[in-house]
Design an enzyme around this catalytic site. Structure first.
Site, PDB file in Angstrom:
ATOM      1  N   ASP A  42     -10.240  62.604  25.449  1.00 20.48           N
ATOM      2  CA  ASP A  42      -9.806  61.758  26.571  1.00 20.48           C
ATOM      3  C   ASP A  42     -10.952  61.930  27.363  1.00 20.48           C
ATOM      4  OD1 ASP A  42      -9.114  63.754  29.279  1.00 20.48           O
ATOM      5  OD2 ASP A  42      -8.591  64.597  27.302  1.00 20.48           O
ATOM      6  N   GLY A  68     -11.541  68.547  28.460  1.00 24.65           N
ATOM      7  CA  GLY A  68     -10.995  67.381  27.883  1.00 24.65           C
ATOM      8  C   GLY A  68     -11.739  66.831  26.699  1.00 24.65           C
ATOM      9  N   GLU A  69     -11.954  65.622  26.386  1.00 24.94           N
ATOM     10  CA  GLU A  69     -12.834  65.096  25.501  1.00 24.94           C
ATOM     11  C   GLU A  69     -12.626  65.444  24.053  1.00 24.94           C
ATOM     12  OE1 GLU A  69     -17.160  66.477  26.411  1.00 24.94           O
ATOM     13  OE2 GLU A  69     -16.684  65.730  28.473  1.00 24.94           O
ATOM     14  N   GLY A  70     -11.846  66.347  23.698  1.00 22.03           N
ATOM     15  CA  GLY A  70     -11.441  66.997  22.418  1.00 22.03           C
ATOM     16  C   GLY A  70     -11.945  68.383  22.258  1.00 22.03           C
TER      17      GLY A  70
END
Length: 351
Positions: free
Chosen positions: A176, A318-320
């Site tokens: 995200d 976040g971001e994975g």
């Protein structure tokens, strides 16, 4: 009224026969029973997802970063301005973000999808191919999406999952990016678990006490408008979620439909997962939690999904990123089950 959303088909459980074969093989390997701890459980899960024992090493792990802005950022719920989202999308595309670096280490590819970034146009046609709108609404005072938009976002996530699986992806990670996105994520988790805002609101990107109070108030106001809707995940995504969260929910549910394992990331992705498992009961069996973030809502969501994090490093990016840190552990689980010698092969008695 929310338009009728096509139901996800029944979610099949991962293959129990392959799981049983994997457990039997674990008992034959040159080690004491249970000596590899959770690596053994993870290897059994991968074998069941692949219907194969021994399991195959992942050849095309893929991260999809779902980017979207949220109107609630205007309420002062984040330590960063909304303009950061678009800048980070460009950073992802250039390969300069944490997700890019960690994906290279973990042997995964990265894709970024502009679902609702607050810009006139997406960065590129490829990145904006599934764009729904320009930023989701401010959930403290209005619905995040229209009825048509929430359906379109769910369908976008479903389509992205199909595109990745059809291109050969054998493991998926949702990431995200969106300033203010932990506020709708926390609201979704609170609504789906019937929790009070003060028990689930965290510090997000690092807000101070005043920011935490503003964030808690925004969650409280959004929850008031979702009362009596806790059993309707589509309505919740429309009212207090957002386009990116709805797209992630569709993505995670469709990954299970396509029998493709998923590593979940942090609080935003896991909020979408809670909604997805309500939309597609049983989808959670195809997921494992990559990590546990510092957000209290994340722990609550993992508990409701009955998922134990693979790693716990105090991450909150976040971001994975957290799921990517866990991916080498999952690869190690696959490798040990697939490549270790059995007692018989090694000529060792007593196995």
């Amino acid at each position: 009224m929310t338009p009728q959303v096509a139901y996800f088909p029944d979610i099949p459980a991962p293959d129990p026969d392959a799981a049983a074969a994997a457990r039997d093989r674990q008992a034959l390997l040159t080690k004491p029973a249970g000596a590899l701890g959770r690596l053994e459980e993870l290897s059994v899960w991968v074998a069941a997802c692949q219907s194969s024992c021994p399991p195959r090493q992942f050849e095309r792990a893929r991260v999809v970063v779902f980017a979207g802005d949220h109107g609630v950022a205007a309420a002062g719920v984040s330590a960063y301005p909304a303009e950061v989202t678009a800048a980070m999308v460009a950073n992802f595309a250039a390969g300069g973000a944490a997700v890019n670096v960690l994906a290279e280490v973990a042997g995964a590819g990265v894709r970024v999808a502009d679902i609702a970034v607050d810009t006139d146009e997406p960065l590129s046609e490829a990145i904006g191919g599934h764009r729904i709108r320009r930023a989701s609404g401010n959930i403290a005072i209005e619905d995040a999406l229209t009825p048509d938009e929430v359906v379109a976002a769910l369908d976008a996530g479903r389509a992205i999952a199909d595109e990745e699986v059809d291109s050969g992806a054998d493991l998926l990670i949702a990431g995200d990016m969106g300033i203010g996105n932990t506020t709708p994520a926390t609201t979704l988790i609170a609504a789906l678990t019937d929790s009070e805002p003060v028990t689930v609101v965290g510090r997000g990107t690092g807000i101070d006490d005043a920011g935490w109070m503003r964030k808690t108030a925004a969650v409280r106001d959004a929850l008031y408008r979702t009362r009596r809707l806790s059993a309707d995940p589509v309505a919740l995504l429309r009212i207090c979620g957002g386009a990116d969260l709805a797209a992630m929910a569709g993505f995670l549910a469709q990954a299970a439909v396509r029998r493709t394992p998923v590593l979940l990331d942090g609080v935003v992705v896991t909020a979408a997962a809670l909604a997805a498992d309500t939309l597609a009961p049983g989808a959670r069996l195809w997921w494992r939690a990559g990590h546990r973030s510092t957000e209290p809502a994340h722990t609550l969501a993992l508990r409701h999904l009955d998922l134990e994090p693979i790693v716990e490093l105090g991450m909150r990016l976040g971001e994975g990123s957290g799921a990517l840190v866990a991916l080498p552990v999952l690869r190690a689980a696959v490798a040990t089950l697939a490549s270790m010698a059995t007692f018989e092969e090694a000529g060792i008695s007593g196995g």
